[in-house]
Design an enzyme around this catalytic site. Structure first.
Site, PDB file in Angstrom:
ATOM      1  N   ARG A  62     -79.987-111.642-128.170  1.00  0.00           N
ATOM      2  CA  ARG A  62     -79.851-111.953-126.746  1.00  0.00           C
ATOM      3  C   ARG A  62     -79.747-113.452-126.497  1.00  0.00           C
ATOM      4  O   ARG A  62     -79.129-113.880-125.512  1.00  0.00           O
ATOM      5  CB  ARG A  62     -81.006-111.324-125.955  1.00  0.00           C
ATOM      6  CG  ARG A  62     -80.818-109.842-125.737  1.00  0.00           C
ATOM      7  CD  ARG A  62     -82.016-109.221-125.060  1.00  0.00           C
ATOM      8  NE  ARG A  62     -83.004-108.761-125.990  1.00  0.00           N
ATOM      9  CZ  ARG A  62     -84.292-108.576-125.702  1.00  0.00           C
ATOM     10  NH1 ARG A  62     -84.731-108.825-124.494  1.00  0.00           N
ATOM     11  NH2 ARG A  62     -85.125-108.143-126.608  1.00  0.00           N
ATOM     12  N   GLU A  99     -93.926-109.177-130.395  1.00  0.00           N
ATOM     13  CA  GLU A  99     -94.787-108.369-129.521  1.00  0.00           C
ATOM     14  C   GLU A  99     -94.802-106.933-130.058  1.00  0.00           C
ATOM     15  O   GLU A  99     -95.775-106.217-129.911  1.00  0.00           O
ATOM     16  CB  GLU A  99     -94.248-108.404-128.082  1.00  0.00           C
ATOM     17  CG  GLU A  99     -95.229-107.866-127.055  1.00  0.00           C
ATOM     18  CD  GLU A  99     -94.632-107.738-125.658  1.00  0.00           C
ATOM     19  OE1 GLU A  99     -93.428-107.997-125.477  1.00  0.00           O
ATOM     20  OE2 GLU A  99     -95.390-107.355-124.753  1.00  0.00           O
TER      21      GLU A  99
HETATM   22  O1  LIG Z   1     -91.883-114.393-128.118  1.00  0.00           O
HETATM   23  P1  LIG Z   1     -91.738-113.234-129.056  1.00  0.00           P
HETATM   24  O2  LIG Z   1     -92.942-112.318-129.050  1.00  0.00           O
HETATM   25  O3  LIG Z   1     -91.376-113.653-130.440  1.00  0.00           O
HETATM   26  O4  LIG Z   1     -90.568-112.293-128.509  1.00  0.00           O
HETATM   27  C1  LIG Z   1     -89.379-112.767-127.950  1.00  0.00           C
HETATM   28  C2  LIG Z   1     -88.186-112.294-128.725  1.00  0.00           C
HETATM   29  O5  LIG Z   1     -88.098-110.851-128.695  1.00  0.00           O
HETATM   30  C3  LIG Z   1     -86.796-110.476-128.256  1.00  0.00           C
HETATM   31  O6  LIG Z   1     -85.904-110.342-129.320  1.00  0.00           O
HETATM   32  P2  LIG Z   1     -85.718-109.052-130.209  1.00  0.00           P
HETATM   33  O7  LIG Z   1     -86.376-109.312-131.532  1.00  0.00           O
HETATM   34  O8  LIG Z   1     -86.160-107.845-129.453  1.00  0.00           O
HETATM   35  O9  LIG Z   1     -84.178-109.059-130.534  1.00  0.00           O
HETATM   36  P3  LIG Z   1     -82.810-108.939-129.704  1.00  0.00           P
HETATM   37  O10 LIG Z   1     -82.560-110.265-129.026  1.00  0.00           O
HETATM   38  O11 LIG Z   1     -81.823-108.679-130.783  1.00  0.00           O
HETATM   39  O12 LIG Z   1     -82.918-107.804-128.692  1.00  0.00           O
HETATM   40  C4  LIG Z   1     -86.359-111.614-127.369  1.00  0.00           C
HETATM   41  O13 LIG Z   1     -84.959-111.674-127.253  1.00  0.00           O
HETATM   42  C5  LIG Z   1     -86.920-112.817-128.097  1.00  0.00           C
HETATM   43  O14 LIG Z   1     -86.049-113.284-129.118  1.00  0.00           O
HETATM   44  N1  LIG Z   2     -91.486-107.213-123.004  1.00  0.00           N
HETATM   45  C1  LIG Z   2     -90.294-107.610-123.459  1.00  0.00           C
HETATM   46  N2  LIG Z   2     -89.154-107.369-122.756  1.00  0.00           N
HETATM   47  C2  LIG Z   2     -87.955-107.766-123.232  1.00  0.00           C
HETATM   48  N3  LIG Z   2     -87.798-108.414-124.387  1.00  0.00           N
HETATM   49  C3  LIG Z   2     -88.891-108.676-125.118  1.00  0.00           C
HETATM   50  N4  LIG Z   2     -89.065-109.321-126.288  1.00  0.00           N
HETATM   51  C4  LIG Z   2     -90.378-109.309-126.584  1.00  0.00           C
HETATM   52  N5  LIG Z   2     -91.087-108.704-125.633  1.00  0.00           N
HETATM   53  C5  LIG Z   2     -90.178-108.293-124.695  1.00  0.00           C
END
Ligand SMILES: O=P(O)(O)OC[C@H]1O[C@H](OP(=O)(O)OP(=O)(O)O)[C@H](O)[C@@H]1O
Ligand SMILES: Nc1ncnc2[nH]cnc12
Length: 175
Positions: A62, A99
């Site tokens: 993202r 998370e």
């Molecule tokens: O602060 P944190 O607890 O580390 O979480 C935040 C991260 O989690 C999500 O990514 P995700 O790993 O879900 O991947 P995506 O962008 O491919 O959906 C979001 O886009 C951040 O990169």
């Molecule tokens: N609660 C949340 N919603 C969307 N993206 C996330 N990445 C980590 N935690 C998330």
């Protein structure tokens, strides 16, 4: 005018995704709304400009959606921080807690010249594990990280405390 747009109205929250107990903040609806998306890019560009980045680093996946148009708006380059096994050549990697679960990100060893000012871009700050890993990676290949930026900060998870760089965020959620 973009300054009139309430960006929170364009973000959905979906309970129990991807695991029970997680309230997922979904930016799909923001991306689908041209005026709201344009306002998002403009506002983040305004917040990052004072940090004078040479390059933006986007975190897969993202983060890429934001970092590419932001780099164009700021006139900087764009570097990819990718999930494990996606980048060719010599890479440096870092594993971190999410998370929900764990993940590993990588950068190409020669992606950034020594002393380059690299601002980090992602969509959301939750526990801060991803951004902290990204700062470590960028510094390990010679970058200087003046700031990070994202749209959403989940303040109750206190991810900001894990980071040694200032984080520019547009929207805060406290639950
Ligand atoms: O602060 P944190 O607890 O580390 O979480 C935040 C991260 O989690 C999500 O990514 P995700 O790993 O879900 O991947 P995506 O962008 O491919 O959906 C979001 O886009 C951040 O990169
Ligand atoms: N609660 C949340 N919603 C969307 N993206 C996330 N990445 C980590 N935690 C998330």
């Amino acid at each position: 005018m973009s300054s009139d747009i309430d960006l929170k109205k364009h973000i959905r929250s979906i309970p129990d995704f991807p695991k029970p107990g997680i309230l997922f903040y979904d930016i799909s609806t923001l991306l689908a709304h041209p005026k709201a998306w344009h306002a998002t890019i403009e506002r983040l560009a305004d917040r990052l400009r004072p940090h004078k980045p040479d390059v933006l680093a986007g975190i897969e996946s993202r983060g890429f959606l934001l970092a590419a148009p932001l780099a164009l708006a700021l006139g900087t380059g764009f570097v990819m921080l990718r999930k494990q096994g996606k980048l060719p050549g010599t890479t440096v990697r870092h594993t971190y807690a999410l998370e929900y679960g764990t993940d590993t990100i990588e950068i190409q060893q020669d992606a950034i010249g020594k002393g380059t000012r690299v601002a980090l871009v992602d969509d959301l700050l939750a526990t801060g594990g991803t951004m902290a890993a990204a700062v470590t990676l960028l510094e390990s290949v010679g970058g200087v990280v003046p700031a990070a930026a994202c749209i959403i900060e989940l303040t109750f998870l206190e991810g900001r405390k894990k980071l040694k760089v200032p984080v520019e965020t547009l929207l805060e959620y406290d639950s």
